[in-house]
Design a protein around this motif. Structure first.
Motif, short mmCIF file in Angstrom:
data_model
loop_
_atom_site.label_atom_id
_atom_site.label_comp_id
_atom_site.label_asym_id
_atom_site.label_seq_id
_atom_site.Cartn_x
_atom_site.Cartn_y
_atom_site.Cartn_z
N HIS A 36 11.92 -14.38 3.38
CA HIS A 36 11.00 -14.43 4.52
C HIS A 36 11.58 -13.77 5.77
CE1 HIS A 36 8.00 -16.62 2.45
NE2 HIS A 36 8.80 -17.64 2.20
N ALA A 38 11.83 -10.82 8.52
CA ALA A 38 10.85 -9.89 9.08
C ALA A 38 11.15 -8.48 8.56
CB ALA A 38 10.93 -9.91 10.60
N PRO A 39 10.13 -7.62 8.42
CA PRO A 39 10.38 -6.26 7.91
C PRO A 39 11.31 -5.48 8.83
CG PRO A 39 8.04 -6.74 7.94
CD PRO A 39 8.72 -7.86 8.66
N GLN A 70 11.76 -6.21 3.26
CA GLN A 70 10.43 -6.82 3.28
C GLN A 70 10.65 -8.32 3.11
OE1 GLN A 70 7.21 -5.21 3.40
NE2 GLN A 70 8.42 -3.46 4.09
N PRO A 71 9.63 -9.13 3.42
CA PRO A 71 9.86 -10.58 3.36
C PRO A 71 10.36 -11.08 2.01
CG PRO A 71 7.81 -10.10 4.47
CD PRO A 71 8.32 -8.79 3.96
N ASP A 72 9.99 -10.40 0.92
CA ASP A 72 10.42 -10.90 -0.38
C ASP A 72 11.19 -9.88 -1.21
OD1 ASP A 72 8.34 -9.28 -0.64
OD2 ASP A 72 7.09 -10.60 -1.85
#
Lengths: 152, 298
Positions: A36, A38-39, A70-72
Motif C-alpha cells: 500500500h 503510494a505510487p 505501485q501499491p501492490d
C-alpha cells in the motif's frame, strides 16, 4: 499482506515473489517499501536491494536503473542486478584489480573518458565484493574485524 | 511419353533443389534457436518497461506532465515503424506483415509515413506507392541495442518536432515455432490503454490509477530520460521478435520445400522406371518380330 516484487535486469528476470518489504537505494536515499505504498517513480543509485519474506532475506546488488512502485507491486528495472549468492568472488576480485590497473594507467596518461569509465567499473566491482563478503558469510552478520565501508 | 533421358535430368535437378533447401533449413534451425534465446532473455525487461509506460500513461493528470504524454487535439499525420526482413525465401513472413501493415495504414484517415526496417519492406512499400521517410536495411544479423536505438530516437525526435502526431510500431510477434502474428503497438503519445497482461493489480487493471506518481528526482528529469529510452527498447524487442519469427518462418518454408522436392523426385523416379520398362518391352517386341519374320521367310 504482501507486496509483489519483481527485479529484472536488461538480460533476464532476476527475482520475482510476493514479499513483506523491499528496501531500495533510491535517488534521494534509502526507501523501504511496504504494501500500500503510494505510487513512486524513482531512479536508483548504485547500491543494495534487500527483500524480506517471512524469515528469509534476499540481497541484490544493483548498478543503477529505475523503480516503479505501485501499491501492490514494485518493479525494479535494473541496468544490471545480481543476487548476492550468485556473485563469483574470485571473478569480482579479478575485475576490481583490472579496473584498478587501467584506472592508474589512464590517470597518468590523462585519458579522461577511460578514467571515468574505469572509476565507475571500479565502484561496481568494489560494491559486489563488499556486499558478497558482508552478506554471504553468516547471512547479514558482519564478520568481525572487517566492517566494510559504505559501498559507494 | 517423355524419353528416359529427359526424365532422368529432371530427377537430378529436383534432387539438387532438395539439397539446397535442406541446407537452408538447417541454417535457419540454428539461427532461430539463437534468435529465440536472445528474445527470451530481453523479453522480461521489455515487458516490464512497457508496463511502467502503461502505468505512467494511466495516471490521472498525465496530459500536462510531458509532451510525450500529451494526446494532440488534431492528428494530421502519423509515423509507422515497420519491421520486415532483409532477405526473402521466408515463406509467407514478409507477405503477411506487409498485408497487415497496408490494410491498417495504407488507407489510414491521415497520411502515414513509414520508417522501414528491412529491405523487403522498403521495396514493397515503394512499389505500393507509400511514403518512406527512412530505410534501415542491412542491419547486422544479430543486432544490439546500440544498432537499433537510432530508429526509436528518430521516431521520438520527429514526434517532438511536430512532424507526426502519432507513432505506431508494426512487427511480427513470435508466438511459437509454427505461429507468428503480425502485431501493432501505439508507441506515442503514451496514452491510456487497457492493462492487459499486467501483473494482476487491482489498482492498475481495467481502470486509471487512483493516484498520480511521485517522482524522484524531478518528473521532468525522469520522463525526459526514460520515455525515449523505453520507446527505443520497444523497437529493439520488436526487432528481436521479428528476427525469431523470420527464421522460424524460413525454416518451416524450407522444410515444406524439401518435402515437396523429395516427393516429386519419387514420382519422377516411378515415371522413369515406367519409361525405361516400356523401352525394353518395345525392343523385345522388335526382336521377337524380327525373329518371327526371319523364321517365316525360310
Amino acid at each position: 499482506m504482501t507486496i509483489r516484487c519483481e527485479i529484472v535486469s536488461q538480460d533476464r528476470m532476476v527475482y520475482e515473489d510476493d514479499v513483506d518489504i523491499v528496501v531500495l537505494p533510491g535517488e534521494d536515499g534509502e526507501m523501504g517499501v511496504l504494501p500500500h505504498h503510494a505510487p513512486v517513480l524513482s531512479t536508483l543509485r548504485l547500491g543494495v536491494i534487500k527483500v524480506r519474506k517471512g524469515g528469509e532475506e534476499h540481497v541484490f546488488t544493483v548498478t543503477g536503473g529505475l523503480v516503479d512502485i505501485q501499491p501492490d507491486v514494485v518493479t525494479v528495472l535494473a541496468d544490471a542486478a545480481e543476487n548476492v549468492d550468485e556473485i563469483d568472488i574470485a571473478r569480482a576480485e579479478e575485475a576490481r584489480q583490472r579496473a584498478q590497473d587501467i584506472l592508474e594507467q589512464s590517470k597518468s596518461e590523462g585519458d579522461m573518458d577511460t578514467y571515468l569509465a574505469m572509476e565507475a567499473a571500479l565502484r561496481r566491482s568494489t560494491l559486489r565484493l563488499d556486499v558478497a563478503n558482508r552478506y554471504r558469510a553468516g547471512r547479514g552478520r558482519v564478520q568481525r574485524g572487517e566492517e566494510p565501508g559504505e559501498p559507494r | 511419353m517423355a524419353n528416359a533421358r529427359e526424365v532422368k535430368k529432371r530427377i537430378r535437378s529436383v534432387k539438387n533443389i532438395a539439397q539446397v533447401t535442406r541446407a537452408l533449413q538447417a541454417v535457419s534451425a540454428s539461427r532461430v534457436r539463437k534468435a529465440m534465446e536472445r528474445m527470451f532473455h530481453t523479453r522480461p525487461y521489455a515487458n516490464k518497461a512497457w508496463n511502467v509506460l502503461t502505468h505512467i500513461a494511466n495516471q490521472p493528470g498525465r496530459e500536462n506532465l510531458h509532451p510525450l504524454l500529451t494526446t494532440r487535439d488534431e492528428v494530421k499525420s502519423i509515423i509507422v515503424v515497420l519491421v520486415t526482413s532483409d532477405r526473402g525465401l521466408a515463406g509467407p513472413y514478409n507477405t503477411n506483415i506487409m498485408r497487415f501493415a497496408l490494410e491498417t495504414f495504407g488507407k489510414y484517415e491521415v497520411p502515414a509515413r513509414f520508417i522501414s526496417v528491412g529491405r523487403k519492406g522498403t521495396e514493397l512499400l515503394l512499389r505500393s506507392g507509400q511514403n518512406v521517410m527512412a530505410d534501415f536495411s542491412g542491419l547486422p544479423a544479430e543486432p544490439t541495442f546500440a544498432d537499433v536505438s537510432a530508429i526509436g530516437r528518430l521516431a521520438v525526435e520527429e514526434y517532438l518536432a511536430g512532424g507526426a502526431d502519432e507513432v505506431h510500431l508494426v512487427y511480427t510477434d513470435f508466438v511459437s515455432m509454427i505461429r507468428q502474428d503480425p502485431t501493432r503497438k501505439k508507441l506515442l503519445p503514451l496514452e491510456f490503454r487497457s492493462a492487459e497482461g499486467l501483473v494482476a493489480s487491482e489498482y492498475a487493471a481495467g481502470g486509471e490509477s487512483k493516484a498520480a506518481y511521485e517522482y524522484e528526482p524531478g518528473e521532468r528529469e525522469i520522463l525526459d530520460e526514460m520515455v525515449p529510452r523505453f520507446t527505443a527498447l520497444q523497437v529493439f524487442q520488436a526487432m528481436l521478435e521479428s528476427l525469431a519469427s523470420e527464421h522460424a518462418a524460413r525454416m518451416v518454408a524450407m522444410r515444406n520445400a524439401t518435402e515437396n522436392a523429395t516427393e516429386l523426385a519419387g514420382i519422377l523416379q516411378l515415371e522413369y522406371n515406367k519409361v525405361r520398362q516400356q523401352a525394353i518391352t518395345n525392343e523385345i517386341l522388335d526382336i521377337v518380330g524380327g525373329a518371327e519374320a526371319l523364321a517365316q521367310s525360310k
